[in-house]
Design a protein around this motif. Structure first.
Motif, PDB file in Angstrom:
ATOM      1  N   HIS B 209     -37.605 -31.310  50.791  1.00 58.65           N
ATOM      2  CA  HIS B 209     -37.895 -30.116  49.998  1.00 58.65           C
ATOM      3  C   HIS B 209     -39.389 -29.827  49.949  1.00 58.65           C
ATOM      4  CE1 HIS B 209     -33.761 -29.558  48.503  1.00 58.65           C
ATOM      5  NE2 HIS B 209     -33.700 -30.875  48.633  1.00 58.65           N
ATOM      6  N   GLN B 210     -40.113 -30.352  50.854  1.00 56.77           N
ATOM      7  CA  GLN B 210     -41.557 -30.083  50.859  1.00 56.77           C
ATOM      8  C   GLN B 210     -41.808 -28.618  51.207  1.00 56.77           C
ATOM      9  OE1 GLN B 210     -43.437 -32.760  50.068  1.00 56.77           O
ATOM     10  NE2 GLN B 210     -41.509 -33.844  49.915  1.00 56.77           N
ATOM     11  N   SER B 211     -42.879 -28.112  50.650  1.00 54.89           N
ATOM     12  CA  SER B 211     -43.263 -26.762  51.051  1.00 54.89           C
ATOM     13  C   SER B 211     -43.924 -26.836  52.418  1.00 54.89           C
ATOM     14  CB  SER B 211     -44.240 -26.177  50.033  1.00 54.89           C
ATOM     15  OG  SER B 211     -45.413 -26.942  50.007  1.00 54.89           O
ATOM     16  N   ARG B 212     -43.592 -25.915  53.266  1.00 54.70           N
ATOM     17  CA  ARG B 212     -44.130 -25.937  54.620  1.00 54.70           C
ATOM     18  C   ARG B 212     -44.060 -24.537  55.199  1.00 54.70           C
ATOM     19  NH1 ARG B 212     -39.519 -29.670  55.034  1.00 54.70           N
ATOM     20  NH2 ARG B 212     -37.758 -28.283  54.790  1.00 54.70           N
ATOM     21  N   GLN B 213     -44.730 -24.385  56.303  1.00 56.53           N
ATOM     22  CA  GLN B 213     -44.741 -23.067  56.936  1.00 56.53           C
ATOM     23  C   GLN B 213     -43.381 -22.756  57.535  1.00 56.53           C
ATOM     24  OE1 GLN B 213     -47.932 -23.442  59.694  1.00 56.53           O
ATOM     25  NE2 GLN B 213     -49.515 -23.008  58.169  1.00 56.53           N
ATOM     26  N   SER B 214     -42.868 -23.675  58.291  1.00 57.84           N
ATOM     27  CA  SER B 214     -41.572 -23.395  58.902  1.00 57.84           C
ATOM     28  C   SER B 214     -40.912 -24.689  59.353  1.00 57.84           C
ATOM     29  CB  SER B 214     -41.731 -22.452  60.096  1.00 57.84           C
ATOM     30  OG  SER B 214     -42.291 -23.144  61.185  1.00 57.84           O
ATOM     31  N   PHE B 215     -39.617 -24.611  59.458  1.00 59.99           N
ATOM     32  CA  PHE B 215     -38.814 -25.704  60.021  1.00 59.99           C
ATOM     33  C   PHE B 215     -37.722 -25.010  60.818  1.00 59.99           C
ATOM     34  CE2 PHE B 215     -37.112 -30.198  59.105  1.00 59.99           C
ATOM     35  CZ  PHE B 215     -36.395 -30.215  60.262  1.00 59.99           C
ATOM     36  N   VAL B 216     -37.848 -25.030  62.097  1.00 62.79           N
ATOM     37  CA  VAL B 216     -36.873 -24.346  62.936  1.00 62.79           C
ATOM     38  C   VAL B 216     -36.299 -25.327  63.952  1.00 62.79           C
ATOM     39  CG1 VAL B 216     -37.882 -22.042  62.748  1.00 62.79           C
ATOM     40  CG2 VAL B 216     -38.628 -23.574  64.564  1.00 62.79           C
ATOM     41  N   VAL B 217     -35.072 -25.055  64.308  1.00 58.63           N
ATOM     42  CA  VAL B 217     -34.407 -25.836  65.353  1.00 58.63           C
ATOM     43  C   VAL B 217     -33.925 -24.850  66.409  1.00 58.63           C
ATOM     44  CG1 VAL B 217     -32.569 -27.451  65.899  1.00 58.63           C
ATOM     45  CG2 VAL B 217     -33.641 -27.540  63.656  1.00 58.63           C
ATOM     46  N   HIS B 218     -34.284 -25.104  67.632  1.00 59.76           N
ATOM     47  CA  HIS B 218     -33.826 -24.273  68.745  1.00 59.76           C
ATOM     48  C   HIS B 218     -32.722 -25.031  69.477  1.00 59.76           C
ATOM     49  CE1 HIS B 218     -37.325 -21.509  68.485  1.00 59.76           C
ATOM     50  NE2 HIS B 218     -37.924 -22.590  68.029  1.00 59.76           N
ATOM     51  N   ALA B 219     -31.669 -24.303  69.782  1.00 61.43           N
ATOM     52  CA  ALA B 219     -30.588 -24.894  70.582  1.00 61.43           C
ATOM     53  C   ALA B 219     -30.055 -23.787  71.472  1.00 61.43           C
ATOM     54  CB  ALA B 219     -29.485 -25.447  69.684  1.00 61.43           C
ATOM     55  N   GLY B 220     -30.403 -23.849  72.730  1.00 63.29           N
ATOM     56  CA  GLY B 220     -30.020 -22.764  73.627  1.00 63.29           C
ATOM     57  C   GLY B 220     -30.649 -21.463  73.166  1.00 63.29           C
ATOM     58  N   ASP B 221     -29.820 -20.435  73.017  1.00 64.18           N
ATOM     59  CA  ASP B 221     -30.328 -19.144  72.572  1.00 64.18           C
ATOM     60  C   ASP B 221     -30.265 -18.997  71.056  1.00 64.18           C
ATOM     61  OD1 ASP B 221     -30.726 -18.440  75.194  1.00 64.18           O
ATOM     62  OD2 ASP B 221     -28.705 -17.607  75.410  1.00 64.18           O
ATOM     63  N   VAL B 223     -31.403 -19.943  67.211  1.00 68.07           N
ATOM     64  CA  VAL B 223     -32.519 -20.458  66.419  1.00 68.07           C
ATOM     65  C   VAL B 223     -32.024 -20.674  64.990  1.00 68.07           C
ATOM     66  CG1 VAL B 223     -34.856 -20.039  65.596  1.00 68.07           C
ATOM     67  CG2 VAL B 223     -34.157 -19.193  67.839  1.00 68.07           C
ATOM     68  N   ILE B 224     -32.274 -21.848  64.474  1.00 65.53           N
ATOM     69  CA  ILE B 224     -31.834 -22.166  63.119  1.00 65.53           C
ATOM     70  C   ILE B 224     -33.084 -22.302  62.261  1.00 65.53           C
ATOM     71  CG2 ILE B 224     -30.624 -23.841  61.680  1.00 65.53           C
ATOM     72  CD1 ILE B 224     -29.818 -23.941  65.285  1.00 65.53           C
ATOM     73  N   GLN B 225     -33.140 -21.504  61.221  1.00 65.17           N
ATOM     74  CA  GLN B 225     -34.273 -21.581  60.302  1.00 65.17           C
ATOM     75  C   GLN B 225     -33.829 -22.335  59.060  1.00 65.17           C
ATOM     76  OE1 GLN B 225     -35.423 -17.503  59.909  1.00 65.17           O
ATOM     77  NE2 GLN B 225     -36.693 -17.595  61.745  1.00 65.17           N
ATOM     78  N   VAL B 226     -34.622 -23.287  58.692  1.00 63.87           N
ATOM     79  CA  VAL B 226     -34.197 -24.284  57.726  1.00 63.87           C
ATOM     80  C   VAL B 226     -34.986 -24.159  56.439  1.00 63.87           C
ATOM     81  CG1 VAL B 226     -33.881 -26.746  57.356  1.00 63.87           C
ATOM     82  CG2 VAL B 226     -33.763 -25.818  59.664  1.00 63.87           C
ATOM     83  N   MET B 227     -34.269 -24.286  55.343  1.00 60.46           N
ATOM     84  CA  MET B 227     -34.923 -24.579  54.076  1.00 60.46           C
ATOM     85  C   MET B 227     -34.538 -26.036  53.776  1.00 60.46           C
ATOM     86  SD  MET B 227     -36.463 -21.839  53.556  1.00 60.46           S
ATOM     87  CE  MET B 227     -37.088 -22.037  51.891  1.00 60.46           C
ATOM     88  N   VAL B 242     -23.423 -25.163  64.535  1.00 58.78           N
ATOM     89  CA  VAL B 242     -24.262 -25.472  63.387  1.00 58.78           C
ATOM     90  C   VAL B 242     -23.335 -25.764  62.215  1.00 58.78           C
ATOM     91  CG1 VAL B 242     -26.082 -24.646  61.859  1.00 58.78           C
ATOM     92  CG2 VAL B 242     -26.044 -23.915  64.243  1.00 58.78           C
ATOM     93  N   ALA B 243     -23.548 -26.889  61.566  1.00 57.97           N
ATOM     94  CA  ALA B 243     -22.711 -27.259  60.421  1.00 57.97           C
ATOM     95  C   ALA B 243     -23.622 -27.636  59.265  1.00 57.97           C
ATOM     96  CB  ALA B 243     -21.800 -28.436  60.784  1.00 57.97           C
ATOM     97  N   VAL B 244     -23.254 -27.228  58.086  1.00 61.16           N
ATOM     98  CA  VAL B 244     -24.108 -27.441  56.916  1.00 61.16           C
ATOM     99  C   VAL B 244     -23.284 -28.145  55.842  1.00 61.16           C
ATOM    100  CG1 VAL B 244     -25.504 -26.331  55.153  1.00 61.16           C
ATOM    101  CG2 VAL B 244     -25.428 -25.384  57.451  1.00 61.16           C
ATOM    102  N   SER B 245     -23.843 -29.194  55.285  1.00 61.12           N
ATOM    103  CA  SER B 245     -23.144 -29.870  54.185  1.00 61.12           C
ATOM    104  C   SER B 245     -23.840 -29.644  52.851  1.00 61.12           C
ATOM    105  CB  SER B 245     -23.030 -31.365  54.462  1.00 61.12           C
ATOM    106  OG  SER B 245     -24.291 -31.973  54.417  1.00 61.12           O
ATOM    107  N   GLU B 246     -25.100 -29.274  52.888  1.00 62.41           N
ATOM    108  CA  GLU B 246     -25.801 -28.969  51.645  1.00 62.41           C
ATOM    109  C   GLU B 246     -26.782 -27.844  51.905  1.00 62.41           C
ATOM    110  OE1 GLU B 246     -26.336 -33.154  49.317  1.00 62.41           O
ATOM    111  OE2 GLU B 246     -27.990 -31.743  49.191  1.00 62.41           O
TER     112      GLU B 246
END
Lengths: 206, 569
Positions: B209-221, B223-227, B242-246
């Motif tokens: 939960h740190q504050s940051r500029q960005s956290f992204v995951v690329h997979a093929g075409d 893009v997953i933007q993360v909080m 993409v699967a999310v549990s929380e």
């Protein structure tokens, strides 16, 4: 044709394997015996397509194929310490495949309600659609004809006719004698021909 | 007829000797039936030739992962004795540090004084680090093996083998789990900027939960933007999942589509058509997400304990290794006992026992020394020393049980499947570990499960210690007035037992198996908990296998009756 006067035909032996491939597999086996997981990964990559294709023909079912492949490699890993290089590694691998397939076939034949399962999907890389369709049709017919064989005959028939193994290696792979293999193969050929002829007639009829 | 067919096959297959060939050809000229039969043989062979090249469409990604996990499990079992002593030592070392914190008397929950300088200011960035690694390599000019504890940086590309698996701590205190046959690039691995590229395979992420500029995951075409969230991303030839549990993530698929995937959802983006479909989480995914969450909580808990334990939040020699904590997290660090289980007795003042079992709760428990009391923290790195070594009991273990534990078992030996091979075929060496339990009696009602792990309630002089407590400190005459410091195993077992009622016990299966394989007293509890978990999950075959394993290992164990009853013996 007076059958008794003519001896049984000789069967084509297994073609010799590529020496480099076999040597590479044997080196990997040595490393696996020392608990080298990366060696098993390499062996898995080298053989998984062959294993999947063989299991596919042995069982004729696509739905359980991933589980069968998985089961085969688990058994292979357990069995490798007992492999002493007395046969080709491919023969040893096919032995594992046949045990897995036999177990599955017998289990599945007790569950005839599964007959409605969809027939397998195939990948036909690099062929034109027409040929792919023909191949799919041929595969469907072959598997339906193979379903009429007993499990043991099916294994022997598939190994010889689809995998290109000779009777000596099949005998090692299934743990039977040469004569038993030959007898099963000839019997399977007879049954398969009958079944295929009937299936084709059914296909032709409206 | 039979021999005719044999020779006709031989003729068609060019297997006939020359003298037989002439004879058969002569005969064919005079026998129309044989010509028809030969035509049938040719037809059969043509069909076989056409079918020979067909290859079944196997989705290799999941199969690779399953095989890898099973191989890993197998090899791990073979090599277990090598690290068991190290693990035992690590746990004992951890005990000394944890007892100093947990067992020291205090007035109860203590809030961090608001005047305390926020820890945010003293945190020094920490590079990404491999917490656990098996079959992990770094892709460079050659594949370099990567070991636990190795630091990573921007641009590193990690690859796990088919039997591989790894946990990585990112610079922002997020955690990453690499499944087998996975390749992921740390495109940016900075404290405030994380970008990952999943080339193939699957990663599970527990984003901090740190504050940051960005956290992204690329997979093929995609893009997953993360909080702050817990999610997984897989990239296979068929598509991206993409699967999310929380929490939730935003998924950008295609040029302008932006989708939000929330907790409990799974999104699959077809690699060819770009079509997106949603579904629910699978047990395998839940297991992986549970593992990464468990590990992240354990590591974070250890680090936070280090901070809180030190006066002013600055443990000597430790601060530079701490993750950056937000102001909110610092304020939120209200020290509370773990669900009533760790509260010391009022007035009790147990001295730290040098033989006490390790007691570092894997779930973010934050404790503090009493104000004015001397600091009991012994220094850095003693809470979870085994983390760097790659083995840690209690935390969801370093194994992938996705196939064997929570995933539905569809393999050939299904519930009605054969349990042995036919004797006619030469049997290969049989696995000793496989247990063919009796068939499920559908009407069998599992016994009402007795509590396995007794919570350490505020101790009274009359109350006898629970079996687990006995197991944790054998031979030690525990004072009834002193709270028993609990081991990591105890905490884990309690959590696992509680999860039987709350749900989600599957995430404990791997850790329970880890404990169960040791053959000690907690192993009994762990094995039975696994069985009960499977019963809860309506997977009776696995439950019976667990009970059978229990009886095999502990034929006179204290749960033997329960196991026999379950097995119908």
């Amino acid at each position: 044709m007076p059958a008794e006067t003519v001896p049984l035909p000789r069967l084509v032996p297994t073609p010799l394997p590529g020496g480099q491939v076999e040597a590479r597999l044997l080196r990997l086996v040595d490393r696996i015996k020392n608990d080298d997981a990366l060696a098993f990964e390499e062996l898995y990559r080298l053989t998984r397509d062959d294993v999947a294709r063989t299991l596919f023909h042995l069982t004729g079912r696509r739905n359980d194929l991933d589980d069968l492949v998985q089961e085969t490699y688990v058994r292979l890993l357990r069995a490798i310490p007992a492999f002493r290089g007395e046969s080709q590694f491919r023969t040893f691998l096919y032995r594992v495949c046949s045990n897995v397939a036999l177990m599955h076939l017998r289990w599945w034949r007790r569950r005839r309600e599964d007959l409605s399962d969809e027939l397998p999907e195939q990948v036909f890389g690099g062929v034109d659609p027409e040929r792919a369709a023909q191949q799919a049709q041929a595969t469907r017919l072959v598997h339906r004809a193979l379903d009429t064989l007993s499990a043991k005959k099916r294994v022997v028939f598939v190994y010889h006719e689809l995998c290109g193994m000779g009777p000596e290696d099949i005998a090692q792979a299934v743990g039977s004698s040469y004569n038993t293999v030959r007898s099963r193969l000839h019997s399977a050929r007879l049954d398969f021909t009958k079944a295929m002829k009937a299936l084709v007639q059914l296909e032709v009829q409206p | 007829m039979r021999h005719e067919t044999e020779r006709l096959w031989a003729l068609a297959a060019d297997e006939l000797p020359l003298e037989d060939l002439r004879y058969v050809q002569l005969h064919l000229d005079d026998c129309p039936e044989c010509r028809d039969a030969l035509e049938a043989v040719h037809l059969a062979r043509r069909t076989l030739n056409a079918a020979r090249g067909s290859t079944p469409a196997v989705v290799w990604g999941p199969t690779d992962a399953k095989v890898g996990a099973l191989v890993e499990k197998r090899l791990r079992a073979v090599s277990r004795p090598r690290w068991v002593p190290a693990l035992t030592g690590a746990l004992l070392v951890a005990a000394a540090g944890v007892v100093a914190v947990v067992a020291w008397p205090g007035p109860g929950p203590v809030e961090v004084p608001p005047t305390q300088p926020p820890l945010v200011e003293v945190v020094v960035p920490r590079p990404a680090r491999v917490e656990m690694a098996r079959g992990l390599t770094r892709v460079a000019a050659n594949l370099e093996p990567v070991a636990s504890g190795m630091t990573l940086g921007t641009g590193d590309v990690l690859k796990t083998g088919v039997a591989g698996k790894a946990f990585v701590r990112l610079p922002d205190a997020s955690h990453l789990r690499l499944s087998a046959a996975t390749q992921v690039a740390l495109t940016r691995a900075e404290e405030r900027d994380i970008a990952l590229t999943v080339s193939r395979g699957r990663v599970a992420v527990r984003a901090s939960h740190q504050s940051r500029q960005s956290f992204v995951v690329h997979a093929g075409d995609v893009v997953i933007q993360v909080m702050g969230t817990i999610f997984s991303v897989s990239n296979e030839p068929e598509g991206v999942e993409v699967a999310v549990s929380e929490g939730a993530v935003q998924v950008v698929a295609g040029e302008s589509r932006r989708l939000e995937v929330r907790a409990g959802q799974r999104l699959f983006v077809d690699g060819r058509t770009g079509r997106a479909r949603t579904g629910r989480l699978t047990p395998v995914i839940e297991q992986e997400l549970g593992e990464v969450q468990g590990l992240a909580e354990a590591v974070t808990s250890a680090e936070q304990q280090a901070v809180v334990a030190a006066p002013g939040g600055s443990a000597p020699g430790r601060v530079s290794a701490l993750p950056r904590l937000s102001v909110e997290e610092a304020r939120a660090r209200v020290v509370e006992p773990l669900e009533g289980a760790t509260a010391p007795l009022p007035g009790a003042s147990p001295p730290p026992s040098p033989v006490a079992a390790p007691a570092a709760p894997p779930q973010g428990v934050v404790t503090a020394a009493a104000p004015g009391e001397p600091e009991r923290w012994e220094g850095p790195g003693t809470l979870f020393p085994s983390l760097a070594g790659g083995a840690f009991r209690g935390v969801p273990a370093f194994r992938d049980e996705g196939a064997s534990a929570p995933a539905p078992q569809r393999s050939a030996p299904a519930p009605e499947g054969p349990t042995s091979e036919e004797g006619d075929w030469a049997a290969l060496p049989k696995p000793g570990a496989e247990v063919a339990g009796p068939k499920l009696n559908d009407e069998h009602e599992p016994q009402k499960a007795a509590p396995l792990v007794t919570e350490v309630a505020p101790a009274s002089a009359e109350k006898a210690p629970s079996p687990v407590e006995k197991a944790a400190a054998p031979g030690e005459k525990a004072s009834a007035q002193k709270p028993q410091p609990r081991s990591l195993e105890q905490l884990f077992l309690e959590k696992a037992e509680a999860s039987l009622e709350k749900g989600g016990c599957e995430r404990f299966l791997a850790g329970l198996e880890d404990i169960a394989l040791d053959g000690t007293e907690p192993a009994q509890v762990a094995r039975v908990l696994r069985a009960r978990c499977y019963e809860t999950a309506l997977r009776p075959r696995q439950a019976m296998a667990e009970y059978a394993k229990y009886l095999e290992a502990f034929p006179k164990g204290r749960f033997a009756d329960e196991a026999r009853a379950a097995l119908g013996r």
